[in-house]
Design a protein around this motif. Structure first.
Motif, PDB file in Angstrom:
ATOM      1  N   GLU A 242      -8.412   7.613  -5.029  1.00  0.00           N
ATOM      2  CA  GLU A 242      -8.633   9.044  -4.085  1.00  0.00           C
ATOM      3  C   GLU A 242      -8.324   9.839  -4.687  1.00  0.00           C
ATOM      4  O   GLU A 242      -6.741   9.699  -5.055  1.00  0.00           O
ATOM      5  N   PRO A 243      -9.115  10.815  -4.807  1.00  0.00           N
ATOM      6  CA  PRO A 243      -8.011  12.256  -5.818  1.00  0.00           C
ATOM      7  C   PRO A 243      -6.848  12.880  -4.756  1.00  0.00           C
ATOM      8  O   PRO A 243      -5.924  13.715  -5.389  1.00  0.00           O
ATOM      9  N   SER A 244      -6.626  12.699  -3.199  1.00  0.00           N
ATOM     10  CA  SER A 244      -5.385  13.030  -2.921  1.00  0.00           C
ATOM     11  C   SER A 244      -4.563  12.524  -3.209  1.00  0.00           C
ATOM     12  O   SER A 244      -3.174  12.550  -3.275  1.00  0.00           O
ATOM     13  N   ARG A 245      -4.093  11.071  -4.023  1.00  0.00           N
ATOM     14  CA  ARG A 245      -3.502  10.584  -4.527  1.00  0.00           C
ATOM     15  C   ARG A 245      -3.131  10.581  -5.525  1.00  0.00           C
ATOM     16  O   ARG A 245      -2.373   9.210  -6.155  1.00  0.00           O
ATOM     17  N   ALA A 246      -3.791  11.862  -7.061  1.00  0.00           N
ATOM     18  CA  ALA A 246      -3.710  11.479  -7.975  1.00  0.00           C
ATOM     19  C   ALA A 246      -2.194  11.329  -8.482  1.00  0.00           C
ATOM     20  O   ALA A 246      -2.121  10.520  -9.590  1.00  0.00           O
ATOM     21  N   ASN A 247      -1.223  11.567  -7.673  1.00  0.00           N
ATOM     22  CA  ASN A 247      -0.022  11.606  -7.857  1.00  0.00           C
ATOM     23  C   ASN A 247       0.540  11.704  -7.359  1.00  0.00           C
ATOM     24  O   ASN A 247       2.514  12.012  -7.499  1.00  0.00           O
ATOM     25  N   VAL A 248       0.735   9.911  -7.059  1.00  0.00           N
ATOM     26  CA  VAL A 248       2.124   9.526  -5.846  1.00  0.00           C
ATOM     27  C   VAL A 248       2.985   8.926  -7.716  1.00  0.00           C
ATOM     28  O   VAL A 248       1.621   9.057  -8.808  1.00  0.00           O
TER      29      VAL A 248
ATOM     30  N   ASP B  19      -3.563 -11.451 -14.427  1.00  0.00           N
ATOM     31  CA  ASP B  19      -4.538 -13.117 -14.017  1.00  0.00           C
ATOM     32  C   ASP B  19      -5.189 -12.308 -13.417  1.00  0.00           C
ATOM     33  O   ASP B  19      -6.233 -11.943 -13.360  1.00  0.00           O
ATOM     34  N   ASN B  20      -5.695 -13.102 -12.288  1.00  0.00           N
ATOM     35  CA  ASN B  20      -6.371 -13.147 -11.155  1.00  0.00           C
ATOM     36  C   ASN B  20      -6.342 -12.057  -9.771  1.00  0.00           C
ATOM     37  O   ASN B  20      -6.716 -13.002  -8.773  1.00  0.00           O
ATOM     38  N   GLN B  21      -5.129 -11.828  -9.572  1.00  0.00           N
ATOM     39  CA  GLN B  21      -4.884 -10.946  -8.727  1.00  0.00           C
ATOM     40  C   GLN B  21      -4.723  -9.418  -8.390  1.00  0.00           C
ATOM     41  O   GLN B  21      -5.161  -8.849  -9.519  1.00  0.00           O
ATOM     42  N   LEU B  22      -5.135  -9.039  -7.417  1.00  0.00           N
ATOM     43  CA  LEU B  22      -4.503  -8.092  -6.981  1.00  0.00           C
ATOM     44  C   LEU B  22      -4.019  -7.531  -6.421  1.00  0.00           C
ATOM     45  O   LEU B  22      -4.116  -7.999  -5.073  1.00  0.00           O
ATOM     46  N   PHE B  23      -2.798  -6.666  -6.623  1.00  0.00           N
ATOM     47  CA  PHE B  23      -1.519  -6.808  -5.982  1.00  0.00           C
ATOM     48  C   PHE B  23      -2.055  -4.774  -5.541  1.00  0.00           C
ATOM     49  O   PHE B  23      -1.652  -3.847  -5.884  1.00  0.00           O
ATOM     50  N   LEU B  24      -2.052  -4.854  -3.898  1.00  0.00           N
ATOM     51  CA  LEU B  24      -2.611  -3.522  -3.479  1.00  0.00           C
ATOM     52  C   LEU B  24      -1.385  -2.900  -2.657  1.00  0.00           C
ATOM     53  O   LEU B  24      -0.280  -3.613  -2.237  1.00  0.00           O
ATOM     54  N   THR B  25      -1.234  -1.712  -2.892  1.00  0.00           N
ATOM     55  CA  THR B  25       0.025  -0.545  -2.513  1.00  0.00           C
ATOM     56  C   THR B  25       0.163  -0.890  -0.602  1.00  0.00           C
ATOM     57  O   THR B  25      -1.056  -1.239  -0.668  1.00  0.00           O
ATOM     58  N   GLY B  26       1.265  -0.793  -0.158  1.00  0.00           N
ATOM     59  CA  GLY B  26       0.312  -0.453   1.314  1.00  0.00           C
ATOM     60  C   GLY B  26      -0.227   0.666   1.338  1.00  0.00           C
ATOM     61  O   GLY B  26       0.421   1.597   0.661  1.00  0.00           O
ATOM     62  N   GLN B  27      -0.793   0.265   2.813  1.00  0.00           N
ATOM     63  CA  GLN B  27      -1.653   1.511   3.286  1.00  0.00           C
ATOM     64  C   GLN B  27      -1.145   1.794   4.839  1.00  0.00           C
ATOM     65  O   GLN B  27      -0.517   0.857   5.446  1.00  0.00           O
ATOM     66  N   ILE B  28      -1.020   3.280   5.119  1.00  0.00           N
ATOM     67  CA  ILE B  28      -0.647   3.094   6.448  1.00  0.00           C
ATOM     68  C   ILE B  28      -2.012   3.978   6.932  1.00  0.00           C
ATOM     69  O   ILE B  28      -3.414   3.974   6.284  1.00  0.00           O
ATOM     70  N   GLY B  29      -1.732   4.249   8.482  1.00  0.00           N
ATOM     71  CA  GLY B  29      -3.345   4.862   8.949  1.00  0.00           C
ATOM     72  C   GLY B  29      -3.492   6.212   8.487  1.00  0.00           C
ATOM     73  O   GLY B  29      -4.104   6.819   9.953  1.00  0.00           O
ATOM     74  N   LYS B  30      -3.383   6.600   7.730  1.00  0.00           N
ATOM     75  CA  LYS B  30      -3.854   8.258   7.258  1.00  0.00           C
ATOM     76  C   LYS B  30      -4.987   8.609   6.658  1.00  0.00           C
ATOM     77  O   LYS B  30      -5.462   7.262   5.650  1.00  0.00           O
ATOM     78  N   ASP B  31      -5.517   9.008   7.188  1.00  0.00           N
ATOM     79  CA  ASP B  31      -6.822   8.975   6.418  1.00  0.00           C
ATOM     80  C   ASP B  31      -7.235  10.092   5.697  1.00  0.00           C
ATOM     81  O   ASP B  31      -6.121  11.361   5.709  1.00  0.00           O
ATOM     82  N   HIS B  32      -7.094   9.496   4.539  1.00  0.00           N
ATOM     83  CA  HIS B  32      -7.502  10.334   3.201  1.00  0.00           C
ATOM     84  C   HIS B  32      -7.834  11.799   3.151  1.00  0.00           C
ATOM     85  O   HIS B  32      -7.950  12.382   2.145  1.00  0.00           O
TER      86      HIS B  32
END
Length: 148
Positions: A33-39, A48-61
């Motif tokens: 998301e371009p709006s999150r480029a500088n977080v 390995d074979n895992q992907l850890f996603l950062t927490g998401q909130i109900g924000k329309d990006h």
């Protein structure tokens, strides 16, 4: 006795040798998301074979604001945000193995769960708890771990 000692030493060497190359590569992914480029955090971290996603909130990006409509609308947006990140990494909700859910109000559990259950049909492991406040004034935050 010498033979047993040689076998033991060989097995020991093989064990140590196989551990030498076990350092996993860790990849820190920026947001798609371009709006999150500088977080100040990674959108996803891969090892390995895992992907850890950062927490998401109900924000329309695209709009940069929380979606209106309360816990159910925010839950849906949170999960859609998770789907977008997973899709960017060629994964889907079916590969999610663990969810951590943080609610601003534990009394929202039933309403949240009614939306959540429509999306997570594979029933990944889950931890749910409430916190006094969440980033951006959100009512819910979810982070996930997915298997590649």
């Amino acid at each position: 006795m010498k033979t047993k000692l040689l076998i033991f030493m060989s097995l020991l060497f093989i064990g140590f040798h196989s551990c030498e190359g076990s350092d996993s590569e860790i990849i820190f992914h920026q947001s798609h998301e371009p709006s999150r480029a500088n977080v100040l955090f990674s959108d996803a971290v891969e090892t390995d074979n895992q992907l850890f996603l950062t927490g998401q909130i109900g924000k329309d990006h695209k709009k940069g604001t929380l979606v209106p409509g309360g816990i159910e609308a925010e839950t849906k947006q949170v999960i859609e945000n998770i789907i977008d990140v997973l899709k960017y990494h060629n994964l889907s909700l079916d590969q999610v193995v663990k969810c951590t859910v943080i609610l601003k109000d534990i009394n929202d559990f039933k309403a949240f769960n009614s939306v959540y259950s429509q999306y997570f049909t594979k029933k990944p492991a889950r931890t749910t708890f409430a916190a006094a406040g969440l980033a951006g004034g959100a009512s819910i935050e979810i982070d996930v771990i997915a298997a590649k």
